[in-house]
Enzyme design. Structure first.
Site, PDB file in Angstrom:
ATOM      1  N   ARG A  79      43.154  41.074  33.629  1.00 36.06           N
ATOM      2  CA  ARG A  79      42.067  40.280  34.223  1.00 36.06           C
ATOM      3  C   ARG A  79      41.084  41.184  34.961  1.00 36.06           C
ATOM      4  NH1 ARG A  79      43.880  35.261  37.743  1.00 36.06           N
ATOM      5  NH2 ARG A  79      44.345  36.872  39.267  1.00 36.06           N
ATOM      6  N   LYS A 182      37.188  37.662  38.827  1.00 38.27           N
ATOM      7  CA  LYS A 182      37.666  37.751  40.213  1.00 38.27           C
ATOM      8  C   LYS A 182      36.796  38.773  40.939  1.00 38.27           C
ATOM      9  CE  LYS A 182      42.013  37.372  42.709  1.00 38.27           C
ATOM     10  NZ  LYS A 182      41.822  36.075  43.352  1.00 38.27           N
ATOM     11  N   GLU A 218      37.995  23.697  40.356  1.00 36.70           N
ATOM     12  CA  GLU A 218      39.255  24.166  40.936  1.00 36.70           C
ATOM     13  C   GLU A 218      39.317  23.905  42.428  1.00 36.70           C
ATOM     14  OE1 GLU A 218      40.010  28.368  40.396  1.00 36.70           O
ATOM     15  OE2 GLU A 218      37.891  28.793  40.301  1.00 36.70           O
TER      16      GLU A 218
HETATM   17  C1  LIG Z   1      39.395  31.069  42.704  1.00 36.63           C
HETATM   18  C2  LIG Z   1      40.810  31.236  42.310  1.00 36.63           C
HETATM   19  N1  LIG Z   1      41.339  30.381  41.414  1.00 36.63           N
HETATM   20  C3  LIG Z   1      42.616  30.488  41.025  1.00 36.63           C
HETATM   21  C4  LIG Z   1      43.453  31.467  41.518  1.00 36.63           C
HETATM   22  C5  LIG Z   1      44.866  31.573  41.040  1.00 36.63           C
HETATM   23  O1  LIG Z   1      45.020  32.631  40.134  1.00 36.63           O
HETATM   24  P1  LIG Z   1      46.417  33.364  39.980  1.00 36.63           P
HETATM   25  O2  LIG Z   1      47.409  32.322  39.602  1.00 36.63           O
HETATM   26  O3  LIG Z   1      46.221  34.350  38.888  1.00 36.63           O
HETATM   27  O4  LIG Z   1      46.720  33.976  41.287  1.00 36.63           O
HETATM   28  C6  LIG Z   1      42.960  32.370  42.459  1.00 36.63           C
HETATM   29  C7  LIG Z   1      43.813  33.432  43.005  1.00 36.63           C
HETATM   30  O5  LIG Z   1      43.946  34.466  42.429  1.00 36.63           O
HETATM   31  C8  LIG Z   1      41.610  32.261  42.856  1.00 36.63           C
HETATM   32  O6  LIG Z   1      41.101  33.123  43.750  1.00 36.63           O
END
Ligand SMILES: Cc1ncc(COP(=O)(O)O)c(C=O)c1O
Length: 338
Positions: A79, A182, A218
């Site tokens: 990612r 991210k 989300e």
């Molecule tokens: C905006 C956002 N959505 C979703 C997630 C969840 O992603 P992950 O399960 O890969 O930690 C995160 C955290 O990483 C996030 O910052």
């Protein structure tokens, strides 16, 4: 290490070492170990001016067997490469990322919270443009570093239902923007609305799609999922972060004989779910008791608001069981560190 493991929050806590690596003259240098918490950088660094930065978040867990397990760190490496491609950072090769994660955890092994405390070691990789530019263009020099800290639950309640506020007056990301990456800018854009929700007593916000405000995107720093008719439903959208936890839960749901749907989820559909929750590395699975749409004066309620629903509970126990080694890791998601 003598810490109050059971009462850790989600806060910065100094540990012994971090690891660092510099990209210069077109290539990555040696991975170095540091015990310094500061980083001297040029005042013109692109990360400071133009947000040319990406980060990751993952965890290490202690098992009953005393061993330390990493959860799916290769996925975080992949990612971060996508984030780098999105905002023109130098890409950190998967092998370098994984080596750095393993090294920093081993170096700080006595900070990995003991089994049974509910805490874990949070691992924060960071990739920033450290070369100076005053025009809006990509840096020529980058720093990749990882630091770690023991953490408790992100939402103070832990595995208990929380209330969320629908956000209608901010977007964290544009429809064709960087929400799927991210990168820091998305998080800066979300701070105001999350603070507003906190001030009103909510755990976080539910973002809607930026174009129409019709679909669920989300939940603050976590993905959304809903359960109904033996089906795990989660939004498909360009502006949400592809969560590794969410993908893992989809696999677990399938293995439990459930159906999985990844598709646009209309806000009104909330009324039809039996259980809903937020999921992510930090949030793990956080059950949602209420989603409040203040502007429309609608409250969507789930369960009794006190105990998590049965499917959410089963998913949570299976995920956490795999992470700490209590359950068979048939997916090969964990790596035991020596
Ligand atoms: C905006 C956002 N959505 C979703 C997630 C969840 O992603 P992950 O399960 O890969 O930690 C995160 C955290 O990483 C996030 O910052």
């Amino acid at each position: 290490m003598n810490l109050d493991w059971k009462n850790l929050g989600f806060n910065i806590l100094k540990t012994d070492y971090n690891v660092r690596c510099v990209f210069k003259d077109g290539k990555w240098g040696e991975l170095e170990v540091s015990s310094e918490e500061y980083l001297p950088i040029h005042i013109g660094a692109t990360c400071l001016h133009y947000g040319q930065e990406s980060f990751e978040g993952l965890k290490a867990f202690s098992g009953q067997d005393g061993q330390t397990r990493l959860f799916r760190h290769e996925e975080n490496a992949r990612r971060m490469i996508k984030s780098a491609q999105g905002i023109l950072l130098a890409e950190v090769p998967v092998e370098l990322f994984m080596e750095a994660v393993e090294k920093v955890v081993v170096l700080n092994k006595h900070f990995v919270p003991p089994y049974g405390t509910g805490a874990s070691l949070y691992i924060r990789p960071l990739l920033i443009g450290t070369g100076p530019e005053v025009g809006v263009r990509a840096a020529k020099e980058y720093t990749f570093l990882i630091f770690v800290m023991p953490v408790g639950p992100y939402f103070k309640t832990g595995f208990k239902p929380v209330d969320m506020l629908i956000c209608r007056d901010h977007d964290r990301a544009a429809p064709l923007g960087t929400g799927h990456l991210k990168v820091g800018g998305n998080y800066a854009a979300s701070m105001g609305s999350i603070l507003e929700a906190h001030n009103k007593g909510y755990a976080s916000v539910v973002y809607l799609d930026a174009r129409e405000k019709k679909y669920i995107d989300e939940c603050g720093p976590a993905n959304f999922f809903g359960i109904k008719n033996n089906t795990y439903v989660t939004p498909k959208s360009h502006s949400i972060l592809p969560s590794i936890t969410n993908r893992s839960l989809q696999d677990l749901a399938l293995s439990m004989g459930m159906k999985v749907e990844v598709r646009p989820v209309e806000l009104e559909e909330l009324a039809t779910f039996e259980e809903v929750g937020a999921c992510g590395t930090a949030a793990v699975i956080t059950p949602i008791g209420k989603v409040v749409d203040e502007e429309k004066n609608i409250t969507y309620s789930f369960g009794d608001g006190i105990d998590p629903g049965p499917v959410t509970t089963k998913l949570y126990e299976t995920l956490v069981g795999i992470q700490n080694g209590d359950q068979d890791d048939s997916f090969g998601w964990t790596k035991i560190l020596d």
